[in-house]
Every structure is written in structure tokens, then in C-alpha cells.
Design a protein around this motif. Structure first.
Motif, PDB file in Angstrom:
ATOM      1  N   UNK A 151     -12.563 -41.947  30.979  1.00 30.10           N
ATOM      2  CA  UNK A 151     -13.906 -42.149  30.442  1.00 30.10           C
ATOM      3  C   UNK A 151     -14.735 -40.865  30.495  1.00 30.10           C
ATOM      4  N   UNK A 152     -14.484 -40.021  31.493  1.00 26.94           N
ATOM      5  CA  UNK A 152     -15.268 -38.792  31.656  1.00 26.94           C
ATOM      6  C   UNK A 152     -14.859 -37.699  30.683  1.00 26.94           C
ATOM      7  N   UNK A 153     -13.665 -37.809  30.088  1.00 28.27           N
ATOM      8  CA  UNK A 153     -13.230 -36.801  29.128  1.00 28.27           C
ATOM      9  C   UNK A 153     -12.194 -35.823  29.646  1.00 28.27           C
ATOM     10  N   UNK A 154     -11.588 -36.120  30.813  1.00 23.52           N
ATOM     11  CA  UNK A 154     -10.484 -35.288  31.305  1.00 23.52           C
ATOM     12  C   UNK A 154      -9.382 -35.282  30.256  1.00 23.52           C
ATOM     13  N   UNK A 155      -8.804 -34.106  29.989  1.00 23.88           N
ATOM     14  CA  UNK A 155      -7.831 -34.004  28.902  1.00 23.88           C
ATOM     15  C   UNK A 155      -6.434 -34.451  29.299  1.00 23.88           C
TER      16      UNK A 155
END
Length: 240
Positions: A151-155
């Protein structure tokens, strides 16, 4: 790197009472201020607004695979200008998340990375790659953390599941995390860090021969050379 700048030092004894317990609910700012009051060596994380206090770390089930993965990432970063590896660094990920991943690898901000380092020297924003070594924390790492990192956008998110002697590697697609599939030789290849190749069995070998052999192949690949060239050019443009 310590998880937070300590403003007070509690006595180093087994009767020390931390300012929170596993299961407590709070926001990131409250957690951060309380965490700064704990002694060096005390580890806790905030995941989805819930506090998790770490247990003592065992050798075979955590320390050894953790060191192996740190070695693997360190070798890659040393050959890849514009990247950086961190061990147990706090990562501020929003109002309800302040994890302390086992390992983090980022593209440096000047090379086009998506994180920043704030005035207190904490990493802010989603990293390109997070690694967790999961033994007693397997349920948290595979579910709560995976959800919040996604959800935080870690790839990319890699979990070493020690008890099963498995590696789970997730990469971001159009709809969030999807499992990274091995190639015909059983090798996992990062989509975010070209040339970062992993033989999962090599993580659990007593020697690093398999791990290093596959990584060296990746570092000699054309895709890695192109990636380094791209990062160097971007950093040069940002400095000019």
C-alpha cells in the motif's frame, strides 16, 4: 544504524519496561517519540498502526541468513553506483507505519530514487527493495507487512522464510504486488534492480558459492551495465 535517536537510556536489565507493548495501537508520530526513549538494541516496529516488539535474535534461524542476504545486497550495491544498502534502518512510511526492515536497498535520491532522508537521518517514503528474514515473525512479514509495504508503494519485497527454506519475492505490477517467477534455471531476477539475481537455494547453503556465482552472472549482464549507465547519467544531470 540505530532505529531512532535515543534521548534517554534505560537500564540494560531484563526487568526494563518499554513504553509500549506488542499489540498497542498508535500513530507514527506517537510511536516515534516513545521509541526514542528506548535503549540501544531494543527493536520495535509500527505496522498498520499496531506495535510489534521484536524477540531476541537466534543464530541459525535469523542471524546467519540475515548476514547472507546483507552480503548479497552489499556485493550488488558495491558494483552498482547510485544504489545503497541499509541494515535495520527505520523507514517512515506514513501516519501508521514505521517499520525497521532487516535490509533495505534504495536508488539514491540524486540518481532518481523514490525515498528521501529527513533532517533526523531517517529514511522517508517507500524503498525500492525491502528484505525481511522471517522465522518467528513469519506471519507478520507475510501478511501485515506485505499489505502495508504494498500500500505504501514499495517496489519489491523479498521474504526469506527460514523454517520452509524458501524465498518469496514480490514485485510491483499494475495491481500491486505479484510473485516474481524464477527463470528456467530457477533463478529469481529483480525487475527493479537489473542484474540482482538470486539462487534461492544459495541463501541456505553453508557456503556462499552458489549465491555469489549467480549474482556475478547478473553483474556481468548487459542489463546491469545499462542500469548503471542510466543511474550515473541521472545523477550527473541532477548535479549540473
Amino acid at each position: 544504524m540505530p532505529s531512532a535517536s535515543r534521548v534517554t537510556k534505560a537500564p540494560a536489565n531484563p526487568r526494563y519496561e518499554p513504553p509500549f507493548q506488542s499489540g498497542d495501537h498508535m500513530d507514527q508520530k506517537t510511536f516515534h517519540e516513545l521509541y526514542k526513549q528506548t535503549p540501544d538494541g531494543f527493536k520495535a516496529e509500527l505496522i498498520g498502526g499496531v506495535v510489534y516488539v521484536a524477540s531476541p535474535v537466534k543464530h541459525v534461524s535469523h542471524g546467519r541468513p540475515h548476514a547472507r542476504m546483507a552480503f548479497w545486497l552489499g556485493m550488488y550495491s558495491a558494483a552498482t553506483e547510485g544504489t545503497e544498502v541499509a541494515d535495520n534502518s527505520t523507514n517512515i512510511l506514513g501516519e501508521e507505519n514505521e517499520p525497521q526492515p532487516d535490509l533495505t536497498m534504495i536508488v539514491l535520491p540524486e540518481s532518481g530514487g523514490q525515498t528521501t532522508i529527513n533532517a533526523e537521518d531517517y529514511l522517508v517514503g517507500p524503498a525500492e527493495l525491502l528484505v525481511e528474514v522471517a522465522n518467528t515473525t513469519a506471519a507478520i512479514d507475510r501478511h501485515a507487512k506485505r499489505h502495508e509495504y504494498e500500500a505504501a508503494g514499495v517496489l519489491e519485497y523479498l521474504i526469506v522464510v527460514v523454517r520452509n527454506r524458501e524465498v518469496e519475492w514480490f514485485t510491483r505490477g499494475k495491481r500491486g504486488f505479484t510473485a516474481l517467477k524464477p527463470d528456467a534455471a530457477g533463478v529469481l531476477r529483480s525487475r527493479v534492480f537489473p542484474g540482482l539475481w538470486l539462487d534461492p537455494a544459495g541463501v541456505f547453503d553453508r557456503t556462499a558459492k552458489r549465491l555469489l556465482g549467480v549474482l556475478n552472472e547478473g553483474l556481468l549482464s548487459e542489463e546491469h551495465a545499462k542500469f548503471v549507465k542510466k543511474l550515473v547519467a541521472k545523477a550527473k544531470r541532477n548535479r549540473s
